[in-house]
Write an enzyme that holds these catalytic residues in place. Structure first.
Site, short mmCIF file in Angstrom:
data_model
loop_
_atom_site.label_atom_id
_atom_site.label_comp_id
_atom_site.label_asym_id
_atom_site.label_seq_id
_atom_site.Cartn_x
_atom_site.Cartn_y
_atom_site.Cartn_z
N SER A 69 0.88 -1.18 0.00
CA SER A 69 0.00 0.00 0.00
C SER A 69 0.91 1.22 0.00
O SER A 69 2.10 1.11 0.36
CB SER A 69 -0.84 -0.02 1.28
OG SER A 69 -1.53 1.21 1.47
N TYR A 97 -2.05 -1.04 10.52
CA TYR A 97 -2.04 -1.29 9.07
C TYR A 97 -0.70 -0.85 8.45
O TYR A 97 -0.10 -1.58 7.64
CB TYR A 97 -3.21 -0.53 8.42
CG TYR A 97 -3.41 -0.81 6.95
CD1 TYR A 97 -3.92 -2.03 6.52
CD2 TYR A 97 -3.12 0.16 5.99
CE1 TYR A 97 -4.13 -2.28 5.17
CE2 TYR A 97 -3.32 -0.08 4.64
CZ TYR A 97 -3.83 -1.30 4.23
OH TYR A 97 -4.03 -1.55 2.89
N1 LIG Z 1 -8.70 -0.59 -1.40
C1 LIG Z 1 -7.71 0.22 -1.05
O1 LIG Z 1 -7.89 1.44 -0.89
C2 LIG Z 1 -6.32 -0.35 -0.86
C3 LIG Z 1 -5.23 0.54 -0.86
C4 LIG Z 1 -3.95 0.01 -0.70
C5 LIG Z 1 -3.77 -1.35 -0.56
N2 LIG Z 1 -4.86 -2.19 -0.56
C6 LIG Z 1 -4.62 -3.61 -0.42
O2 LIG Z 1 -5.21 -4.30 -1.51
C7 LIG Z 1 -5.36 -5.69 -1.17
C8 LIG Z 1 -6.70 -6.20 -1.66
O3 LIG Z 1 -7.73 -5.61 -0.86
P1 LIG Z 1 -9.03 -4.92 -1.50
O4 LIG Z 1 -8.82 -3.45 -1.39
O5 LIG Z 1 -9.35 -5.53 -2.80
O6 LIG Z 1 -10.13 -5.29 -0.38
P2 LIG Z 1 -11.28 -6.40 -0.38
O7 LIG Z 1 -11.77 -6.45 1.03
O8 LIG Z 1 -12.26 -6.09 -1.46
O9 LIG Z 1 -10.51 -7.75 -0.74
C9 LIG Z 1 -9.66 -8.40 0.19
C10 LIG Z 1 -9.89 -9.91 0.08
O10 LIG Z 1 -9.04 -10.57 1.03
C11 LIG Z 1 -9.77 -11.65 1.58
N3 LIG Z 1 -9.23 -12.07 2.88
C12 LIG Z 1 -9.35 -11.46 4.09
N4 LIG Z 1 -8.76 -12.19 5.05
C13 LIG Z 1 -8.25 -13.31 4.44
C14 LIG Z 1 -7.52 -14.44 4.88
N5 LIG Z 1 -7.21 -14.61 6.19
N6 LIG Z 1 -7.14 -15.37 3.97
C15 LIG Z 1 -7.47 -15.23 2.65
N7 LIG Z 1 -8.18 -14.19 2.18
C16 LIG Z 1 -8.55 -13.22 3.06
C17 LIG Z 1 -11.19 -11.09 1.72
O11 LIG Z 1 -12.16 -12.14 1.85
C18 LIG Z 1 -11.34 -10.31 0.43
O12 LIG Z 1 -11.88 -11.11 -0.60
C19 LIG Z 1 -5.15 -5.74 0.36
O13 LIG Z 1 -3.87 -6.27 0.63
C20 LIG Z 1 -5.24 -4.30 0.78
O14 LIG Z 1 -4.55 -4.04 1.98
C21 LIG Z 1 -6.12 -1.72 -0.73
#
Ligand SMILES: NC(=O)c1ccc[n+]([C@@H]2O[C@H](COP(=O)([O-])OP(=O)(O)OC[C@H]3O[C@@H](n4cnc5c(N)ncnc54)[C@H](O)[C@@H]3O)[C@@H](O)[C@H]2O)c1
Length: 275
Positions: free
Chosen positions: A141, A154
């Site tokens: 991130s 985080y």
């Molecule tokens: N959305 C944002 O603004 C943002 C910004 C920077 C980084 N990220 C990162 O992007 C990545 C994807 O997240 P997203 O934004 O698509 O959110 P999201 O919640 O839509 O997707 C995250 C997925 O991870 C799964 N998950 C949670 N715990 C788990 C576990 N123990 N084992 C396996 N799967 C698990 C969830 O079921 C979900 O499907 C994450 O690493 C998040 O930290 C997101």
């Protein structure tokens, strides 16, 4: 890794958000897919969006090493190779550091840090032996390159993913391995991340009592995100094809990183990236 067609991609967190969009784009590239998540319904929904691409799904909790080993076994028994691993599953928690709970640390570090460690340990030894190029992308991130108020747990987890990826890169260089590494560092974009609690184990449900106001701020920032999950997935795949290590999809992210680096080098107090 320039050529993706007929190669095998493994995506954790593929049941929602960025993981789902990565799956759709990898399918459109002609890749075979191994999709993992704790959310089985989400995985099934992702599969309906993949057209004719070959795919296998497996409920996988990334906090558990044996479940990543089982995912690697499924990958090799189904497709014989593993070319592109996305360590993408992640969760978020909010609130000031002094009132963060032990449960929160265990949950967030378990998914965001140990999930990536487990992915690397389950797949990289097999990738080293398979005699074909491979690539590992871990989703950190912009919070892995800066320090965001109200996001201590985080940020610690995502800084860990950045340095873990840098160390992995160095180790693979020394081993002269044909395995590329990228670390993805997006700012806010719209996904289910603000609703991470939906997948939080009951035994780790003790939340930061002062987290609600920060969580609201994060929810609003995600809603206002300038790029979509599809945009971030597209930029990520372009980054893989051109062998970029640091993938920062958002314009303006570099300025925030530079500000932190300048604070360090000029011996200043930290400037808030939120302005
Ligand atoms: N959305 C944002 O603004 C943002 C910004 C920077 C980084 N990220 C990162 O992007 C990545 C994807 O997240 P997203 O934004 O698509 O959110 P999201 O919640 O839509 O997707 C995250 C997925 O991870 C799964 N998950 C949670 N715990 C788990 C576990 N123990 N084992 C396996 N799967 C698990 C969830 O079921 C979900 O499907 C994450 O690493 C998040 O930290 C997101």
């Amino acid at each position: 890794m320039e050529i993706l067609k007929d190669r095998v991609a493994i995506i954790t967190g593929a049941g929602s958000g960025l993981g789902r969009e990565l799956a759709k784009l990898c399918a459109a590239e002609g890749m075979k897919l191994v999709l993992a998540d704790v959310d089985e319904k989400g995985l099934e929904e992702t599969r309906t969006l993949l057209g004719a691409a070959e795919s296998v799904l497996r409920r996988t909790d990334v906090t558990k090493r044996d479940e990543l080993d089982a995912l690697a076994e499924l990958t090799y028994s189904s497709f014989g190779k593993a070319h592109l691993l996305f360590n993408n599953a992640g969760v978020a928690a909010s609130g000031p550091v002094w009132s963060s709970t032990a449960a929160e640390w265990e949950w967030v570090m378990g998914v965001n840090v140990m999930g990536v460690v487990h992915g690397i340990q389950a797949f990289v030894p097999r990738m080293l032996e398979q005699g074909e190029p491979a690539h590992v992308v871990s989703t950190a991130s912009l919070a892995g390159l800066t320090s965001v108020p109200g996001s201590g747990v985080y940020c610690v987890s995502k800084h860990s993913v950045v340095t873990l990826s840098e160390c992995l890169y160095h180790d693979l260089q020394i081993a002269k391995a044909d395995i590329g590494v990228s670390v993805l560092c997006p700012a806010f974009f719209k996904t289910g991340i603000a609703e991470s609690e939906r997948n939080r184990p009951a035994e780790l449900s003790d939340s930061n009592p002062a987290g609600a106001a920060y969580a609201e701020f994060v929810r609003a920032a995600i809603e206002a995100g300038k790029l979509s999950a599809e945009d971030v997935a597209r930029i990520t795949l372009e980054g893989v094809k051109s062998e970029r290590f640091y993938i920062l999809p958002h314009n303006g992210a570099r300025k925030t990183v530079q500000l932190r680096m300048t604070d360090i080098l000029e011996d200043r107090k930290p400037t808030s990236p939120m302005g």
